[in-house]
Design a protein around this motif. Structure first.
Motif, mmCIF file in Angstrom:
data_model
loop_
_atom_site.group_PDB
_atom_site.id
_atom_site.type_symbol
_atom_site.label_atom_id
_atom_site.label_comp_id
_atom_site.label_asym_id
_atom_site.label_seq_id
_atom_site.Cartn_x
_atom_site.Cartn_y
_atom_site.Cartn_z
ATOM 1 N N ASN A 67 10.555 -1.798 7.467
ATOM 2 C CA ASN A 67 9.461 -1.674 7.380
ATOM 3 C C ASN A 67 8.428 -1.189 5.677
ATOM 4 O OD1 ASN A 67 9.593 -0.639 10.346
ATOM 5 N ND2 ASN A 67 11.314 0.083 9.905
ATOM 6 N N LEU A 68 8.979 -1.850 5.291
ATOM 7 C CA LEU A 68 8.866 -1.456 3.664
ATOM 8 C C LEU A 68 9.199 -2.991 3.010
ATOM 9 C CD1 LEU A 68 10.570 1.666 2.661
ATOM 10 C CD2 LEU A 68 8.770 1.300 4.304
ATOM 11 N N ARG A 69 7.939 -2.881 1.443
ATOM 12 C CA ARG A 69 7.615 -4.015 1.026
ATOM 13 C C ARG A 69 7.714 -3.365 -0.331
ATOM 14 N NH1 ARG A 69 3.305 -6.815 0.331
ATOM 15 N NH2 ARG A 69 2.704 -5.586 2.848
ATOM 16 N N CYS A 70 9.106 -3.495 -1.113
ATOM 17 C CA CYS A 70 9.451 -2.920 -2.152
ATOM 18 C C CYS A 70 9.845 -4.049 -3.340
ATOM 19 C CB CYS A 70 10.743 -1.833 -2.133
ATOM 20 S SG CYS A 70 10.038 -0.464 -0.985
ATOM 21 N N GLU A 71 8.996 -3.961 -4.664
ATOM 22 C CA GLU A 71 9.961 -4.674 -5.626
ATOM 23 C C GLU A 71 9.666 -3.559 -7.022
ATOM 24 O OE1 GLU A 71 7.099 -7.818 -7.025
ATOM 25 O OE2 GLU A 71 5.164 -6.153 -6.433
ATOM 26 N N VAL A 72 10.123 -3.732 -8.076
ATOM 27 C CA VAL A 72 9.831 -3.760 -9.089
ATOM 28 C C VAL A 72 9.438 -4.173 -10.081
ATOM 29 C CG1 VAL A 72 11.247 -2.405 -10.762
ATOM 30 C CG2 VAL A 72 12.327 -1.732 -8.933
ATOM 31 N N ASP B 170 4.731 -1.618 5.166
ATOM 32 C CA ASP B 170 4.157 -3.085 6.253
ATOM 33 C C ASP B 170 4.820 -2.890 8.097
ATOM 34 O OD1 ASP B 170 4.105 -5.407 5.724
ATOM 35 O OD2 ASP B 170 5.924 -5.636 5.424
ATOM 36 N N ARG B 171 3.520 -1.654 8.695
ATOM 37 C CA ARG B 171 3.239 -1.834 9.576
ATOM 38 C C ARG B 171 1.876 -1.990 10.011
ATOM 39 N NH1 ARG B 171 5.771 2.507 12.769
ATOM 40 N NH2 ARG B 171 6.009 1.706 14.668
ATOM 41 N N GLU B 172 1.419 -2.502 9.849
ATOM 42 C CA GLU B 172 -0.513 -3.328 10.035
ATOM 43 C C GLU B 172 -0.693 -3.106 11.328
ATOM 44 O OE1 GLU B 172 -1.601 -6.412 7.360
ATOM 45 O OE2 GLU B 172 -3.377 -5.733 7.628
ATOM 46 N N ALA B 173 0.566 -4.307 12.144
ATOM 47 C CA ALA B 173 -0.227 -3.676 13.528
ATOM 48 C C ALA B 173 -0.506 -2.756 13.905
ATOM 49 C CB ALA B 173 0.724 -4.708 14.207
ATOM 50 N N GLN B 174 0.537 -1.793 13.094
ATOM 51 C CA GLN B 174 0.708 -0.141 13.840
ATOM 52 C C GLN B 174 -0.470 1.012 12.437
ATOM 53 O OE1 GLN B 174 2.446 0.649 17.488
ATOM 54 N NE2 GLN B 174 1.248 -1.843 17.208
ATOM 55 N N ALA C 125 0.026 -1.585 3.380
ATOM 56 C CA ALA C 125 -0.270 -3.277 4.397
ATOM 57 C C ALA C 125 -1.198 -3.004 4.859
ATOM 58 C CB ALA C 125 0.866 -3.949 5.073
ATOM 59 N N GLY C 126 -2.072 -4.153 4.314
ATOM 60 C CA GLY C 126 -3.552 -4.177 4.783
ATOM 61 C C GLY C 126 -4.596 -3.763 4.535
ATOM 62 N N GLN C 127 -5.925 -4.269 4.644
ATOM 63 C CA GLN C 127 -7.143 -3.065 3.837
ATOM 64 C C GLN C 127 -7.543 -2.324 5.547
ATOM 65 O OE1 GLN C 127 -9.954 -5.517 2.707
ATOM 66 N NE2 GLN C 127 -8.584 -6.308 1.063
ATOM 67 N N LYS C 128 -7.119 -2.335 6.623
ATOM 68 C CA LYS C 128 -7.843 -0.680 7.068
ATOM 69 C C LYS C 128 -6.816 0.547 6.996
ATOM 70 C CE LYS C 128 -8.606 -0.459 12.075
ATOM 71 N NZ LYS C 128 -7.932 -1.264 12.787
ATOM 72 N N ALA C 129 -5.738 0.199 6.666
ATOM 73 C CA ALA C 129 -4.755 1.880 6.451
ATOM 74 C C ALA C 129 -3.767 2.097 5.807
ATOM 75 C CB ALA C 129 -4.049 2.244 8.028
ATOM 76 N N PHE C 130 -3.531 3.515 5.300
ATOM 77 C CA PHE C 130 -2.346 3.426 4.363
ATOM 78 C C PHE C 130 -1.769 4.303 5.342
ATOM 79 C CE2 PHE C 130 -0.468 7.585 2.240
ATOM 80 C CZ PHE C 130 -0.105 6.902 1.130
ATOM 81 N N ILE C 131 -1.255 4.386 5.909
ATOM 82 C CA ILE C 131 -0.858 5.539 7.143
ATOM 83 C C ILE C 131 -1.702 5.948 7.856
ATOM 84 C CG2 ILE C 131 1.060 6.421 7.559
ATOM 85 C CD1 ILE C 131 2.706 6.100 4.695
ATOM 86 N N ALA C 132 -1.889 5.323 9.703
ATOM 87 C CA ALA C 132 -2.851 6.406 10.241
ATOM 88 C C ALA C 132 -1.846 7.230 11.732
ATOM 89 C CB ALA C 132 -3.093 5.212 11.751
#
Ligand code: COA
Length: 259
Positions: free
Chosen positions: A6-11, A21-25, A58-65
């Motif tokens: 559910n996450l994309r992570c990198e350093v 990363d649950r853009e559809a939700q 993820a995406g441009q619509k939501a940080f977290i709804a």
């Protein structure tokens, strides 16, 4: 780097990036995402190569709804209480209590548990189109991940009461006006601005930054005496190599080189 569902992570360049990363939700926080957030914060907090963290959606619509409302339907009273407690521990100990700066890059809706997660971060930057709110009363609930405690501390009791009791969303400009977000930027500049703030902090003494976060957090922690935390940290820092370098650099009229 561990792979999450559910996450994309990198350093990169000393920054730990966490993208929900649950853009559809609309990046709603289900329990599996909370588990993964706990894991990655434990990892990043302990990793000396990570000097600061950026959290976004993820995406441009939501940080977290918000918390995942679809998971609420089966919860008993006892399970709901422990879910809230779990969120409190994660948000307080690992995010607000992180020993390095955590920036929320708010790229759209930040609602309910999503706004509460942003409130636990040390710094909030929002896009011009971001919308924020605590709509729990419209579900017959109240915020459960620290919103009733952190929002008044940030924006004052009056604005917090109005936001929580009406459940209304506010736009980014209003959020900046009441101190809910530090800055508002165009969407395409969001990550660059968050990175610039962190890179500035990285030029400062790492131990001083950690102690400053802890002392500021102590002001809201009723189990600690904030003034004493500040005095102890101030004294402690006089014994560090960073302090000697910082003062020497000032007197020699040069930039400090912190190790
Ligand atoms: N929990 C679970 N799923 C959520 C969610 C949440 N908090 N917020 C959005 N979603 C899901 C929707 O159910 C929908 O999924 P579906 O396609 O499987 O039906 C998807 O995300 C897209 O959301 P949708 O409502 O269709 O988008 P919209 O543009 O019409 O509205 C919002 C956007 C943010 C206004 C709306 O989704 C909303 O009000 N969400 C709930 C906010 C909330 O109350 N949060 C607090 C929870 S405690």
């Amino acid at each position: 780097m561990v792979q999450y569902s559910n996450l994309r992570c990198e350093v990169k360049d000393s920054i730990g990036y966490i993208v929900i990363d649950r853009e559809a939700q609309l990046n709603a926080l289900n329990q599996a995402t909370l588990d993964e957030l706990q894991d990655v914060f434990m990892h990043f907090n302990a990793d000396n190569l990570v000097r600061g963290i950026i959290l976004t959606g993820a995406g441009q619509k939501a940080f977290i709804a918000g918390a995942d409302i679809k998971e609420f339907t089966d919860l008993s009273v006892i399970q709901a209480r422990s879910l809230s407690e779990r969120g409190h521990i994660l948000f307080s100990d690992l995010i607000q209590g992180a020993p390095k700066p955590v920036v929320a890059a708010i790229n759209g809706y930040a609602l309910g548990g999503g706004l509460e997660l942003a409130l636990a971060c040390h710094i909030r930057i929002a896009t011009e189109s971001a919308k924020m709110g605590l709509p729990e009363v419209s579900l017959g609930l109240i915020p459960g991940y620290g919103g009733t405690q952190r929002l008044p501390a940030l924006v004052g009791k009056g604005h917090a009461m109005q936001m929580i009791l009406t459940g209304d969303m506010i736009d980014a400009q209003k959020a900046a006006a009441i101190g809910l977000v530090n800055e508002v930027v165009p969407q395409e500049q969001l990550m660059a601005r968050a990175e610039t703030i962190l890179q500035k902090i990285f030029t400062r003494s790492r131990s001083a930054v950690t102690q400053a976060i802890d002392a500021i957090n102590a002001a809201e922690d009723k189990t600690r005496k904030g003034n004493h935390v500040e005095m102890d940290a101030f004294g402690h820092l006089f014994g560090t190599a960073d302090f000697k370098e910082g003062v020497a650099a000032f007197l020699e009229k040069r930039a400090p080189e912190f190790k």
